[in-house]
Design a protein around this motif. Structure first.
Motif, PDB file in Angstrom:
ATOM      1  N   PHE A 251     -16.569  -3.870   4.518  1.00 51.75           N
ATOM      2  CA  PHE A 251     -16.462  -4.927   4.865  1.00 51.75           C
ATOM      3  C   PHE A 251     -15.026  -5.476   3.932  1.00 51.75           C
ATOM      4  CE2 PHE A 251     -17.587  -8.835   1.920  1.00 51.75           C
ATOM      5  CZ  PHE A 251     -18.661  -9.377   2.200  1.00 51.75           C
ATOM      6  N   PHE A 252     -14.060  -4.338   3.566  1.00 54.62           N
ATOM      7  CA  PHE A 252     -12.967  -4.772   3.124  1.00 54.62           C
ATOM      8  C   PHE A 252     -11.712  -4.338   4.351  1.00 54.62           C
ATOM      9  CE2 PHE A 252     -15.921  -5.308  -0.685  1.00 54.62           C
ATOM     10  CZ  PHE A 252     -15.511  -6.385  -1.106  1.00 54.62           C
ATOM     11  N   GLN A 253     -10.187  -4.735   4.030  1.00 58.08           N
ATOM     12  CA  GLN A 253      -9.662  -4.456   4.510  1.00 58.08           C
ATOM     13  C   GLN A 253      -8.987  -3.513   3.772  1.00 58.08           C
ATOM     14  OE1 GLN A 253      -6.992  -7.956   5.610  1.00 58.08           O
ATOM     15  NE2 GLN A 253      -8.737  -9.090   6.201  1.00 58.08           N
ATOM     16  N   ASN A 254      -8.119  -2.361   4.152  1.00 54.80           N
ATOM     17  CA  ASN A 254      -7.447  -1.753   4.077  1.00 54.80           C
ATOM     18  C   ASN A 254      -6.537  -1.938   2.731  1.00 54.80           C
ATOM     19  OD1 ASN A 254      -9.350   0.912   3.962  1.00 54.80           O
ATOM     20  ND2 ASN A 254      -8.945   1.561   5.687  1.00 54.80           N
ATOM     21  N   PRO A 255      -5.744  -2.203   1.551  1.00 54.57           N
ATOM     22  CA  PRO A 255      -4.634  -3.181   1.655  1.00 54.57           C
ATOM     23  C   PRO A 255      -3.488  -2.559   1.931  1.00 54.57           C
ATOM     24  CG  PRO A 255      -6.291  -2.262  -0.614  1.00 54.57           C
ATOM     25  CD  PRO A 255      -6.906  -1.795   1.322  1.00 54.57           C
ATOM     26  N   ILE A 256      -3.292  -3.590   1.952  1.00 61.26           N
ATOM     27  CA  ILE A 256      -1.234  -2.981   2.442  1.00 61.26           C
ATOM     28  C   ILE A 256       0.078  -3.274   1.392  1.00 61.26           C
ATOM     29  CG2 ILE A 256       0.312  -3.102   4.244  1.00 61.26           C
ATOM     30  CD1 ILE A 256      -1.254  -3.312   6.557  1.00 61.26           C
ATOM     31  N   LEU A 257       0.285  -2.235   0.744  1.00 56.79           N
ATOM     32  CA  LEU A 257       0.450  -2.883  -0.757  1.00 56.79           C
ATOM     33  C   LEU A 257       2.255  -2.467  -0.296  1.00 56.79           C
ATOM     34  CD1 LEU A 257      -1.766  -0.929  -2.897  1.00 56.79           C
ATOM     35  CD2 LEU A 257      -1.517  -3.559  -2.677  1.00 56.79           C
ATOM     36  N   PRO A 258       3.687  -3.048  -1.381  1.00 63.32           N
ATOM     37  CA  PRO A 258       4.608  -2.011  -1.514  1.00 63.32           C
ATOM     38  C   PRO A 258       4.579  -1.239  -1.681  1.00 63.32           C
ATOM     39  CG  PRO A 258       4.848  -5.239  -2.284  1.00 63.32           C
ATOM     40  CD  PRO A 258       2.905  -4.240  -1.790  1.00 63.32           C
ATOM     41  N   GLU A 259       5.758  -0.459  -1.758  1.00 62.83           N
ATOM     42  CA  GLU A 259       5.394   1.336  -2.060  1.00 62.83           C
ATOM     43  C   GLU A 259       6.257   1.155  -3.277  1.00 62.83           C
ATOM     44  OE1 GLU A 259       7.734   5.104  -0.763  1.00 62.83           O
ATOM     45  OE2 GLU A 259       9.074   3.025  -0.798  1.00 62.83           O
ATOM     46  N   ALA A 260       6.823  -0.023  -3.926  1.00 60.36           N
ATOM     47  CA  ALA A 260       6.811  -0.074  -5.144  1.00 60.36           C
ATOM     48  C   ALA A 260       5.776  -0.225  -6.274  1.00 60.36           C
ATOM     49  CB  ALA A 260       7.688  -0.933  -5.483  1.00 60.36           C
ATOM     50  N   VAL A 261       4.749  -1.110  -5.513  1.00 61.89           N
ATOM     51  CA  VAL A 261       3.197  -1.084  -5.831  1.00 61.89           C
ATOM     52  C   VAL A 261       2.302  -0.119  -6.001  1.00 61.89           C
ATOM     53  CG1 VAL A 261       1.171  -2.874  -5.722  1.00 61.89           C
ATOM     54  CG2 VAL A 261       3.454  -3.169  -5.403  1.00 61.89           C
ATOM     55  N   ALA A 262       2.443   1.024  -4.520  1.00 62.64           N
ATOM     56  CA  ALA A 262       1.192   2.165  -4.451  1.00 62.64           C
ATOM     57  C   ALA A 262       2.255   2.705  -5.819  1.00 62.64           C
ATOM     58  CB  ALA A 262       1.344   2.549  -2.713  1.00 62.64           C
ATOM     59  N   ARG A 263       3.121   3.192  -6.109  1.00 63.63           N
ATOM     60  CA  ARG A 263       3.345   4.203  -6.908  1.00 63.63           C
ATOM     61  C   ARG A 263       2.443   4.090  -7.964  1.00 63.63           C
ATOM     62  NH1 ARG A 263       8.817   3.892  -4.863  1.00 63.63           N
ATOM     63  NH2 ARG A 263       9.386   1.876  -6.396  1.00 63.63           N
ATOM     64  N   THR A 264       2.543   3.166  -9.396  1.00 61.68           N
ATOM     65  CA  THR A 264       1.423   3.161  -9.523  1.00 61.68           C
ATOM     66  C   THR A 264       0.146   3.610  -9.937  1.00 61.68           C
ATOM     67  OG1 THR A 264       0.263   0.581  -9.409  1.00 61.68           O
ATOM     68  CG2 THR A 264       2.472  -0.083 -10.043  1.00 61.68           C
TER      69      THR A 264
END
Length: 378
Positions: A251-264
């Motif tokens: 139902f939901f897409q896998n989010p694609i995030l900036p690497e800096a955001v993913a590090r949080t």
């Protein structure tokens, strides 16, 4: 083309929710489909097309326009394939899994890992369907489109469709219109002729999913059989007695995030790098060229994270339901929202909004819906 008594969406979609539209037309041939589209466009009515209904959440109020059911089917061999390959032109309404079964039975490789995906073939390029390392972009040659603005039919190369992770220029993302308003009439795939016997399985992701050792040889039919078993275990193969299959898939897409955001995110959260463009094209006007090239600025690295992990770690477990709701999270897969029996579109939407709010509160990420939403707001 024939106008029929409107059928409720609850009978035509895999989520089994939704009221009947005001008007419904069935198109069983390419000519009927073209005629129906041109008629509804000339009247400037609201309209939508319906294939297998497997990626659709419809609300509980009647759709105020015409629904055109695409019931075309069939495929044929066409010329133009590379040596060792075969080209198939497929009608938009053709059942996708029946096409996969044909390809596997005839030793044609390229779509076997997408076995069991519900819906029609014409929907496959719209969201660049894929599974276990295979995507339609890898085998798609071209599509035949009819444009709403002109009513004209054209053949469009796959390279011009903007195919990306579960997207294309034809997809109606939630909250926005598609870049190109058009309907697919047919598509052409180029599949490798490898035969029906065992052969090395080179794709590492598919090997991992199927538990196949590097260097082992398996047949296309073996891959199909095991992919179907995996999907069935997740409730992703349609089975009437099993309410976990009464869903719209993920139902939901896998989010694609900036690497800096993913590090949080917590370190245990899985993540996969999305490859940047490592070979950008730099155009320098000849009159301005002084013998030196400007430095290449590398693009940022994005990271894909699994929505299912975010959902479960936001406290939404498999089988979760809101009080008194007949919609629930699948007992097999946290990413699927299911109709447990008699649910309404409103109940599914309420559950989706609750999940969005929990993930946003826990991780600061707003999950985006994968299905097309008609008459439902998140």
């Amino acid at each position: 083309m024939s106008e029929v008594a409107p059928i409720p969406f609850s009978q035509l979609t895999t989520l089994r929710v939704g009221a009947a539209p005001e008007r419904m037309v069935e198109a069983r041939t390419r000519e009927e489909l073209v005629s129906a589209l041109r008629d509804v466009w000339s009247d400037d009515d609201e309209w939508m097309v319906l294939g297998g209904g497997s990626n659709l959440l419809v609300g509980d109020e009647p759709f105020p326009g015409t629904v055109i059911r695409i019931l075309t089917s069939g495929f044929q061999l066409v010329d133009g394939a590379r040596e060792g390959f075969v080209r198939l032109r497929v009608e938009a309404g053709q059942n996708w899994d029946e096409l996969v079964a044909y390809a596997v039975a005839h030793g044609l490789a390229g779509i076997e890992a997408m076995s069991g995906i519900p819906g029609t073939t014409g929907a496959a390029p719209i969201q660049n369907v894929g599974a276990y390392g295979q995507e339609i972009v890898q085998t798609l040659v071209e599509v035949e489109l009819i444009d709403e603005a002109t009513g004209e039919i054209s053949t469009v190369p796959a390279a011009d469709l903007g195919l990306g992770p579960r997207t294309s220029v034809l997809k109606r993302h939630y909250g926005s219109a598609p870049e190109r308003e058009a309907v697919i009439l047919s598509l052409t795939l180029e599949l490798e002729s490898v035969g029906t016997g065992p052969r090395p399985l080179h794709d590492a992701r598919l090997r991992g999913a199927l538990g196949v050792a590097d260097g082992a040889e398996v047949s296309l039919s073996w891959i199909r059989e095991h992919v179907l078993a995996i999907r069935a275990a997740k409730g992703m193969v349609l089975d009437d007695p099993d309410p976990d299959t009464h869903s719209a898939g993920s139902f939901f897409q896998n989010p694609i995030l900036p690497e800096a955001v993913a590090r949080t995110l917590p370190p245990e959260c899985p993540r996969w790098p999305v490859e940047p463009d490592l070979d950008p094209v730099v155009v320098i006007p000849l009159a301005a060229y002084d013998g030196a090239l400007p430095p290449i600025v590398s693009s940022r690295t994005d990271v894909k994270v699994p929505a299912a992990w975010l959902i479960e770690h936001a406290g939404i477990e498999k089988g979760f339901r809101l009080p008194r709701s007949r919609a629930g999270v699948s007992t097999k897969h946290a990413l699927a929202l299911t109709n447990r029996g008699g649910a309404t579109g409103g109940e599914v939407g309420e559950l989706a909004r609750f999940i969005q709010s929990r993930v946003a509160a826990e991780f600061g990420i707003v999950l985006q819906p994968e299905p097309v939403l008609v008459g439902v707001e998140l």
